[in-house]
Design an enzyme around this catalytic site. Sequence first.
Site, PDB file in Angstrom:
ATOM      1  N   TYR A  22       0.875  -1.174   0.000  1.00  0.00           N
ATOM      2  CA  TYR A  22       0.000   0.000   0.000  1.00  0.00           C
ATOM      3  C   TYR A  22       0.909   1.220   0.000  1.00  0.00           C
ATOM      4  O   TYR A  22       0.894   2.041   0.905  1.00  0.00           O
ATOM      5  CB  TYR A  22      -0.932   0.005   1.215  1.00  0.00           C
TER       6      TYR A  22
HETATM    7  C1  LIG Z   1      -7.570  -2.326  -6.704  1.00  0.00           C
HETATM    8  C2  LIG Z   1      -6.426  -2.853  -5.892  1.00  0.00           C
HETATM    9  C3  LIG Z   1      -6.626  -3.918  -5.036  1.00  0.00           C
HETATM   10  C4  LIG Z   1      -5.579  -4.447  -4.283  1.00  0.00           C
HETATM   11  N1  LIG Z   1      -5.819  -5.516  -3.462  1.00  0.00           N
HETATM   12  C5  LIG Z   1      -4.802  -6.058  -2.751  1.00  0.00           C
HETATM   13  C6  LIG Z   1      -5.007  -7.190  -1.914  1.00  0.00           C
HETATM   14  O1  LIG Z   1      -6.097  -7.728  -1.814  1.00  0.00           O
HETATM   15  N2  LIG Z   1      -3.952  -7.670  -1.216  1.00  0.00           N
HETATM   16  C7  LIG Z   1      -2.715  -7.105  -1.289  1.00  0.00           C
HETATM   17  O2  LIG Z   1      -1.780  -7.602  -0.644  1.00  0.00           O
HETATM   18  N3  LIG Z   1      -2.498  -6.028  -2.071  1.00  0.00           N
HETATM   19  C8  LIG Z   1      -3.504  -5.495  -2.801  1.00  0.00           C
HETATM   20  N4  LIG Z   1      -3.267  -4.413  -3.588  1.00  0.00           N
HETATM   21  C9  LIG Z   1      -1.927  -3.836  -3.633  1.00  0.00           C
HETATM   22  C10 LIG Z   1      -1.016  -4.589  -4.596  1.00  0.00           C
HETATM   23  O3  LIG Z   1      -0.572  -5.785  -3.991  1.00  0.00           O
HETATM   24  C11 LIG Z   1       0.204  -3.745  -4.939  1.00  0.00           C
HETATM   25  O4  LIG Z   1      -0.190  -2.541  -5.518  1.00  0.00           O
HETATM   26  C12 LIG Z   1       1.138  -4.514  -5.869  1.00  0.00           C
HETATM   27  O5  LIG Z   1       2.429  -3.949  -5.805  1.00  0.00           O
HETATM   28  C13 LIG Z   1       0.636  -4.496  -7.276  1.00  0.00           C
HETATM   29  O6  LIG Z   1       1.409  -5.283  -8.126  1.00  0.00           O
HETATM   30  P1  LIG Z   1       1.284  -4.985  -9.694  1.00  0.00           P
HETATM   31  O7  LIG Z   1       2.225  -5.885 -10.405  1.00  0.00           O
HETATM   32  O8  LIG Z   1      -0.134  -4.975 -10.092  1.00  0.00           O
HETATM   33  O9  LIG Z   1       1.750  -3.465  -9.734  1.00  0.00           O
HETATM   34  P2  LIG Z   1       2.835  -2.624 -10.533  1.00  0.00           P
HETATM   35  O10 LIG Z   1       2.348  -1.220 -10.436  1.00  0.00           O
HETATM   36  O11 LIG Z   1       3.065  -3.183 -11.884  1.00  0.00           O
HETATM   37  O12 LIG Z   1       4.146  -2.832  -9.671  1.00  0.00           O
HETATM   38  C14 LIG Z   1       4.252  -2.445  -8.321  1.00  0.00           C
HETATM   39  C15 LIG Z   1       5.736  -2.284  -7.948  1.00  0.00           C
HETATM   40  O13 LIG Z   1       6.459  -3.492  -8.216  1.00  0.00           O
HETATM   41  C16 LIG Z   1       7.423  -3.296  -9.241  1.00  0.00           C
HETATM   42  N5  LIG Z   1       7.349  -4.444 -10.156  1.00  0.00           N
HETATM   43  C17 LIG Z   1       6.304  -4.777 -10.953  1.00  0.00           C
HETATM   44  N6  LIG Z   1       6.576  -5.887 -11.627  1.00  0.00           N
HETATM   45  C18 LIG Z   1       7.806  -6.303 -11.250  1.00  0.00           C
HETATM   46  C19 LIG Z   1       8.626  -7.394 -11.625  1.00  0.00           C
HETATM   47  N7  LIG Z   1       8.222  -8.283 -12.531  1.00  0.00           N
HETATM   48  N8  LIG Z   1       9.846  -7.496 -11.054  1.00  0.00           N
HETATM   49  C20 LIG Z   1      10.278  -6.591 -10.163  1.00  0.00           C
HETATM   50  N9  LIG Z   1       9.539  -5.518  -9.770  1.00  0.00           N
HETATM   51  C21 LIG Z   1       8.306  -5.380 -10.317  1.00  0.00           C
HETATM   52  C22 LIG Z   1       7.030  -2.004  -9.915  1.00  0.00           C
HETATM   53  O14 LIG Z   1       8.150  -1.383 -10.520  1.00  0.00           O
HETATM   54  C23 LIG Z   1       6.456  -1.212  -8.764  1.00  0.00           C
HETATM   55  O15 LIG Z   1       7.501  -0.666  -7.991  1.00  0.00           O
HETATM   56  C24 LIG Z   1      -4.305  -3.873  -4.364  1.00  0.00           C
HETATM   57  C25 LIG Z   1      -4.090  -2.796  -5.227  1.00  0.00           C
HETATM   58  C26 LIG Z   1      -5.134  -2.289  -5.978  1.00  0.00           C
HETATM   59  C27 LIG Z   1      -4.915  -1.109  -6.881  1.00  0.00           C
END
Ligand SMILES: Cc1cc2nc3c(=O)[nH]c(=O)nc-3n(C[C@H](O)[C@H](O)[C@H](O)COP(=O)(O)OP(=O)(O)OC[C@H]3O[C@@H](n4cnc5c(N)ncnc54)[C@H](O)[C@@H]3O)c2cc1C
Length: 535
Positions: free
Chosen positions: A477
Site C-alpha cells: 500500500y
Molecule cells: C484495486 C487494488 C486492489 C488491491 N488488493 C490487494 C489485496 O487484496 N492484497 C494485497 O496484498 N495487495 C492489494 N493491492 C496492492 C497490490 O498488492 C500492490 O499494488 C502490488 O504492488 C501491485 O502489483 P502490480 O504488479 O499490479 O503493480 P505494478 O504497479 O506493476 O508494480 C508495483 C511495484 O512493483 C514493481 N514491479 C512490478 N513488476 C515487477 C517485476 N516483474 N519485477 C520486479 N519488480 C516489479 C514495480 O516497478 C512497482 O515498484 C491492491 C491494489 C489495488 C490497486
Amino acid sequence: MKMANFTLRHHLACLLLFAAPLVAFSTSAPENFMQCLSLHSENATAISKLVYTPMNSSYSSVLDVTLQNLRFLTPFAPKPLFIVTPLHVSHIQAAIICSRRYGLQMRTRSGGHDYEGLSYLSEVPFVIVDMGNLRSISVDVEEKTAWVQSGATVGELYYRIAEKSKTLGFPAGLCPTVGVGGHFSGGGYGTLLRKYGLAADNVIDAQLIDAQGQLLDRESMGEDLFWAIRGGGGGSFGVVVSWKVKLVPVPSTVTVFALQRTLEQNATKLVHQWQLVANKLPEDLFLQVILQSYNSGPNGTRTMQAIFKTLYLGGVDSLLKVIRNSFPELNVTRQDCTEMSWIESVVYFAGFPTGEPLEILLNRSSNTKTFFKNKSDYVKEPIPESGLEGMWEKFFEEDEGVPRMIWNPYGGKMAEIAESAIPFPHRAGVLYKIQHITAWTTGGNEVAPKHVSWIRSFYSYMAQYVSKSPREAYINYRDLDIGMNNVEGDTSYKQASAWGKKYFKNNFDRLVLVKTAVDPDNFFRHEQSIPPFSS
Ligand SMILES: Cc1cc2nc3c(=O)[nH]c(=O)nc-3n(C[C@H](O)[C@H](O)[C@H](O)COP(=O)(O)OP(=O)(O)OC[C@H]3O[C@@H](n4cnc5c(N)ncnc54)[C@H](O)[C@@H]3O)c2cc1C
Ligand SMILES: *[C@@H]1O[C@H](CO)[C@@H](O)[C@H](O)[C@H]1NC(C)=O
Ligand SMILES: *[C@@H]1O[C@H](CO)[C@@H](O)[C@H](O)[C@H]1NC(C)=O
Ligand SMILES: *[C@@H]1O[C@H](CO)[C@@H](O)[C@H](O)[C@H]1NC(C)=O
Ligand SMILES: *[C@@H]1O[C@H](CO)[C@@H](O)[C@H](O)[C@H]1NC(C)=O
Ligand SMILES: *[C@@H]1O[C@H](CO)[C@@H](O)[C@H](O)[C@H]1NC(C)=O
Ligand SMILES: *[C@@H]1O[C@H](CO)[C@@H](O)[C@H](O)[C@H]1NC(C)=O
Ligand SMILES: *[C@@H]1O[C@H](CO)[C@@H](O)[C@H](O)[C@H]1NC(C)=O
C-alpha cells in the site's frame, strides 16, 4: 508525486546537455536505443514490434491500460520515452543493458496497481518494461506447485489452479487484476492469510534478471537475494520474470457471509468486540470488517455501516458452531451464509455478483477505476469505543461514500512466521491491519487536494491508536507521504530508513546489504526503492 510536463522540460535540458558524455540522453537517442535493443535481443525482428514511443498511435492505450489510479491519468503526468513489451527474456535483458547505456531510468510494470503509480511514472527520462505479454501459468497438481510469469494477474492464477483442481488454491490478493510481479514482491495477502500466510511466504523459486542483465534462479541468486525479493518491494533488485509457488489445500466447500450493521444496530460495540476476537478465531475463519459512512434517512442523517465479511474453510454447519461460540454478538444466522467452491469465493470477494461466470477472473480490466489515496496502519491494542466514535466523527466531516476503512485480521499463521523469515515484518502481536481509503469518481483531480488532505488528517488522528516506533505500514500500500524521501535521487540510507523501517522494521538493514551487493550502482530505483550504502 509532483506533476509537471517532464518530457518537455527534459527536451529543453537535453539541448543544453548535448555535448555531454555518452550517458546523457540526446536527441538521437531514440534511434540509438532502438538499435541497441535490436542488437541485444535474440530476435531483432520481434523487438521492433514490441516497442512503443509517443509516435506510435497505440502508445497511450498501451500506457493507460493497466493504470489503476485515475489521479495519475492526466496529460501532466510524466510519460515514458519507450514502452517495451517483452515476449522473451532477452528483450528484458536488452532493455536493461540499453537503458543503462543511454542513462535512462527503467520502471518495471506487471499489473500496474502501484498506489503511487511508481511502475509507470518517473520524474527523469525513463523506459517502461511492461510484463503484460509474459503471463503464462503452468500448474502441477501432482507436485502442488505452479510457475507463474510476472505479467499474470492473481485472477488468472486462481482460475488456472481451479481449472485443474477444486481442492487447491493460493493465498494471494482479493482483487483479481493485481499483477503477481509487484504483488508477490511486496508480500500479498488475501482471505487465506490466517491459514497460509502471504503469497510471498509460499514462493519457493523465482527467475530474476539482475542489473547486469543476468538471468538467475533461486540457486544461482543465492539465499540473500531470494530472501529480499519475497517482500522487499518491487523495483529494487531486478526484474522478476516468474515465480514458482507452493499451492495450498482448500476444501471443496467453503462458506461466505457479509453482514451489515449500522450505528443504530450497535455497530460500535460489535466493531469493538471484533478487535478482541478476530485474530484469535480458528485459522479457517477469516472475518474482515469494512467501515463506511452513508445517509441513513431522508433527512440526510449520516451513520456508519460496518460490513462483516467472512470466508470460512468449511461448510455452514461447522461455521455456525464456530461463530456462535466465539462471536455470538454478531448474531449470524444460517440464512446469512452461502456455501460455494473456493474459486467462487474468489469471485465473491472480488465484489462480483453471485452467478458471475468464473471467466471474469481472466478479465484484466474488469475492476472499476477510481481516484484514490490509501494508507495503512497496524493495530496492536484494541481501540477503545471512544476512539471509534472519534473516527466516525471524522468520517462525517468528509463527503459521503468517499472515505472507507478495511480491517483485516491477523493471528493464525501470520503470528507463527518469524519477523525475519522474509522482509515483510508485521507478524506476531498484530491484531489487524487497517487500510485507510479515500476514493472518489466525481470531481476528478480538482477535488483531489481536499480528499488527500482529509486522509492525511485522519491518519494523524489515528496515530494514538496504532503501532508506534515505528508506525508500521504495508509496502504494497505504497504511500509517498511516509518518510521524508520525496526528492528525486535522494536515496541515502538515512532518508530511506524513515520509510524503510516502517515497511520492513529491522529487515530494512538486511535489504540495504543485499542491494549493496547486487546493485551497487542503484540501477533499479524509484522514490521508495531500497538504496545501496554508497549512494
Ligand atoms: C484495486 C487494488 C486492489 C488491491 N488488493 C490487494 C489485496 O487484496 N492484497 C494485497 O496484498 N495487495 C492489494 N493491492 C496492492 C497490490 O498488492 C500492490 O499494488 C502490488 O504492488 C501491485 O502489483 P502490480 O504488479 O499490479 O503493480 P505494478 O504497479 O506493476 O508494480 C508495483 C511495484 O512493483 C514493481 N514491479 C512490478 N513488476 C515487477 C517485476 N516483474 N519485477 C520486479 N519488480 C516489479 C514495480 O516497478 C512497482 O515498484 C491492491 C491494489 C489495488 C490497486
Ligand atoms: C522472431 O519474431 C517474429 C515476430 O514475432 C516471429 O514471427 C519469428 O518467428 C521469430 N523468429 C524466431 C527465430 O524466433
Ligand atoms: C512504432 O512505430 C515504429 C515506426 O513506425 C514501428 O517500427 C514500430 O513497429 C511501432 N511499434 C509498434 C508496437 O507497433
Ligand atoms: C484503495 O482501496 C479501495 C478499496 O479497496 C480500492 O477501491 C482502491 O482501488 C484502492 N486504491 C488503490 C490505489 O488501489
Ligand atoms: C443493541 O444492544 C442492546 C444492549 O446490549 C440490545 O438490547 C439490543 O437488542 C441491541 N440491538 C441490536 C439491533 O442488536
Ligand atoms: C427528520 O427530521 C425531523 C425533524 O427534525 C424528525 O421529526 C424526523 O423524525 C426525522 N426523520 C428521520 C427519518 O430521521
Ligand atoms: C438475530 O437475528 C434474527 C434474525 O435476523 C433476529 O430476528 C433477532 O432479533 C436478532 N437478535 C438480536 C439480539 O439482534
Ligand atoms: C472486462 O471488463 C470490462 C470492464 O468491466 C468490460 O468493459 C469488458 O467488456 C470485459 N471484457 C470481457 C472480455 O468480459
